[in-house]
Design a protein around this motif. Sequence first.
Motif, PDB file in Angstrom:
ATOM      1  N   GLN A   3       0.843  -1.201   0.000  1.00 35.10           N
ATOM      2  CA  GLN A   3       0.000   0.000   0.000  1.00 35.10           C
ATOM      3  C   GLN A   3       0.880   1.254   0.000  1.00 35.10           C
ATOM      4  O   GLN A   3       0.621   2.210  -0.746  1.00 35.10           O
ATOM      5  CB  GLN A   3      -0.917   0.008   1.221  1.00 35.10           C
ATOM      6  N   LEU A   4       1.932   1.263   0.830  1.00 37.66           N
ATOM      7  CA  LEU A   4       2.847   2.395   0.859  1.00 37.66           C
ATOM      8  C   LEU A   4       3.569   2.570  -0.476  1.00 37.66           C
ATOM      9  O   LEU A   4       3.851   3.700  -0.892  1.00 37.66           O
ATOM     10  CB  LEU A   4       3.885   2.218   1.968  1.00 37.66           C
ATOM     11  N   ASP A   5       3.861   1.470  -1.132  1.00 30.94           N
ATOM     12  CA  ASP A   5       4.510   1.542  -2.443  1.00 30.94           C
ATOM     13  C   ASP A   5       3.652   2.339  -3.414  1.00 30.94           C
ATOM     14  O   ASP A   5       4.150   3.171  -4.182  1.00 30.94           O
ATOM     15  CB  ASP A   5       4.746   0.117  -2.957  1.00 30.94           C
ATOM     16  N   HIS A   6       2.353   2.122  -3.347  1.00 28.61           N
ATOM     17  CA  HIS A   6       1.432   2.874  -4.208  1.00 28.61           C
ATOM     18  C   HIS A   6       1.264   4.304  -3.723  1.00 28.61           C
ATOM     19  O   HIS A   6       1.277   5.251  -4.526  1.00 28.61           O
ATOM     20  CB  HIS A   6       0.065   2.185  -4.251  1.00 28.61           C
ATOM     21  N   MET A   7       1.107   4.497  -2.414  1.00 26.36           N
ATOM     22  CA  MET A   7       0.865   5.834  -1.879  1.00 26.36           C
ATOM     23  C   MET A   7       2.055   6.767  -2.089  1.00 26.36           C
ATOM     24  O   MET A   7       1.880   7.978  -2.259  1.00 26.36           O
ATOM     25  CB  MET A   7       0.546   5.740  -0.381  1.00 26.36           C
ATOM     26  N   THR A   8       3.262   6.200  -2.087  1.00 22.15           N
ATOM     27  CA  THR A   8       4.468   7.024  -2.255  1.00 22.15           C
ATOM     28  C   THR A   8       4.957   7.053  -3.695  1.00 22.15           C
ATOM     29  O   THR A   8       6.000   7.648  -3.978  1.00 22.15           O
ATOM     30  CB  THR A   8       5.605   6.500  -1.364  1.00 22.15           C
ATOM     31  N   ARG A   9       4.237   6.383  -4.608  1.00 23.55           N
ATOM     32  CA  ARG A   9       4.659   6.292  -6.014  1.00 23.55           C
ATOM     33  C   ARG A   9       6.073   5.716  -6.127  1.00 23.55           C
ATOM     34  O   ARG A   9       6.916   6.217  -6.846  1.00 23.55           O
ATOM     35  CB  ARG A   9       4.590   7.657  -6.695  1.00 23.55           C
ATOM     36  N   GLY A  10       6.309   4.649  -5.338  1.00 23.50           N
ATOM     37  CA  GLY A  10       7.567   3.930  -5.464  1.00 23.50           C
ATOM     38  C   GLY A  10       8.697   4.438  -4.595  1.00 23.50           C
ATOM     39  O   GLY A  10       9.838   4.007  -4.770  1.00 23.50           O
ATOM     40  N   ARG A  11       8.418   5.325  -3.642  1.00 26.71           N
ATOM     41  CA  ARG A  11       9.495   5.853  -2.798  1.00 26.71           C
ATOM     42  C   ARG A  11       9.752   5.005  -1.556  1.00 26.71           C
ATOM     43  O   ARG A  11      10.669   5.292  -0.789  1.00 26.71           O
ATOM     44  CB  ARG A  11       9.182   7.286  -2.355  1.00 26.71           C
ATOM     45  N   VAL A  12       8.962   3.979  -1.322  1.00 28.44           N
ATOM     46  CA  VAL A  12       9.131   3.180  -0.111  1.00 28.44           C
ATOM     47  C   VAL A  12      10.138   2.057  -0.338  1.00 28.44           C
ATOM     48  O   VAL A  12      10.294   1.553  -1.456  1.00 28.44           O
ATOM     49  CB  VAL A  12       7.783   2.603   0.371  1.00 28.44           C
ATOM     50  N   MET A  13      10.860   1.703   0.722  1.00 27.49           N
ATOM     51  CA  MET A  13      11.792   0.566   0.721  1.00 27.49           C
ATOM     52  C   MET A  13      11.461  -0.310   1.915  1.00 27.49           C
ATOM     53  O   MET A  13      10.929   0.165   2.923  1.00 27.49           O
ATOM     54  CB  MET A  13      13.242   1.056   0.800  1.00 27.49           C
ATOM     55  N   PHE A  14      11.796  -1.585   1.807  1.00 31.80           N
ATOM     56  CA  PHE A  14      11.459  -2.531   2.867  1.00 31.80           C
ATOM     57  C   PHE A  14      12.732  -3.119   3.461  1.00 31.80           C
ATOM     58  O   PHE A  14      13.439  -3.884   2.806  1.00 31.80           O
ATOM     59  CB  PHE A  14      10.571  -3.643   2.302  1.00 31.80           C
ATOM     60  N   GLY A  15      13.037  -2.703   4.691  1.00 25.01           N
ATOM     61  CA  GLY A  15      14.165  -3.265   5.420  1.00 25.01           C
ATOM     62  C   GLY A  15      13.657  -4.243   6.461  1.00 25.01           C
ATOM     63  O   GLY A  15      12.674  -3.966   7.166  1.00 25.01           O
ATOM     64  N   ALA A  16      14.322  -5.393   6.569  1.00 27.13           N
ATOM     65  CA  ALA A  16      13.842  -6.466   7.443  1.00 27.13           C
ATOM     66  C   ALA A  16      14.927  -6.900   8.414  1.00 27.13           C
ATOM     67  O   ALA A  16      16.122  -6.819   8.123  1.00 27.13           O
ATOM     68  CB  ALA A  16      13.387  -7.659   6.605  1.00 27.13           C
TER      69      ALA A  16
END
Length: 405
Positions: A97-110
């Motif tokens: 959802q964040l990927d869409h809301m930010t237009r691709g500005r989100v990254m996923f660190g685990a």
Amino acid sequence: MLGPRLRFGAFIAPFHPVDENPTLAIQRDLELVQWLDELGYDEAWIGEHHSAGYELIASPEVFIAAAAERTKHIRLGTGVASLPYHHPLILADRINQLDHMTRGRVMFGAGPGALVSDAWMMGIPVQKQRDRMDEALGVLVRLLRGEEVTHASDWFELANARLQMTPYSRPSVEMAVASQVSPTGARAAGQHGLGLLSLGATTTAGFNALASNWAIATEQAAEHGQTMDRNAWRLVGPMHIAETRDQAMEDIRFGLEKWIFYFREIANLPLVPEGDDPVQAMIDTGMAVIGTPEDAIARLDQLVEESGGFGAFLLMAHNWAPWAATKRSYELMARYVFPKFQQLNVNREASMNWVRGNKDEFTSQVRQAVGARIVQHMMEKGADNIRPDIVAMITGAASKETPAE
């Protein structure tokens, strides 16, 4: 030819002493991300913690949603989401959802979760945290690529699970795994071909482990048909810089003792050096850069040499200094450190050197051009309104440049 452009960012746990207003502390974290965006930083990674009272952000996803609305360019990542604490489908859906809301500005660190107290409150056996991270990561990679996943585990289950929305970023959001000294994160990154977040890269143990952890990651990648990209390798370490070393050392006496207290008495991470003067101990051990932009450049050169090359350096947000001095430190990094590692002034310097090397020729040409116009004016209107020294300069220049009859 220009070399690779080193990216810069911040790793925001965050760290806030318990004598501060927590509401205002979180607000300042948002202001920091806005400031980084204005200064041209590339990334900000936001942590997840649930106990011990110092690292206040419980949901990096909620924070990222708010920060994304306040910024324009900076990329925002979970730094890191603790995988054993979440059902993989719910976490993947939030990130998507964040990927869409930010237009691709989100990254996923685990990661597995840094505070034992967090796991304890949820009844998660500490010795199982890393195993659960590995298991969850395997299905998260597939879910975030839009695949259907069925998986049975002793702590979660997926039956024909699929994200409702096709990922905005293709093939998925960028993913990275946290690593410090142990090989856990490096092995997981290699198995899935993900980025690597090397925490504590400036501590003695973290610095010494850089090359070996990268070797472990690349070895695992080869065994699993993956490849590792140095551009997706991020090193994390604390720095505070000012116009002078003395000023930088004075700045951080504001909050360093409280930070040391947290790591020495509360958290279970051995980040604090020993010594009578904690500021000097941080400098002497090389754990942190406390000095000038030149000191930051020298330390980054060391990290590049030891690691063999990486894609981004993330400043650990520590709140050692007063807010104004903290903002100034980030600004000095952007003004005087970025250009060295991003080749921002290569063309400017080349242009300046070219003009300097031809200054005599250019000066001669401009004098001739100006002189010609003055002579033309004198021939048309006379020299009454022309200063005598200018007349002498032009006529003298003309006599030197015109061959005698």
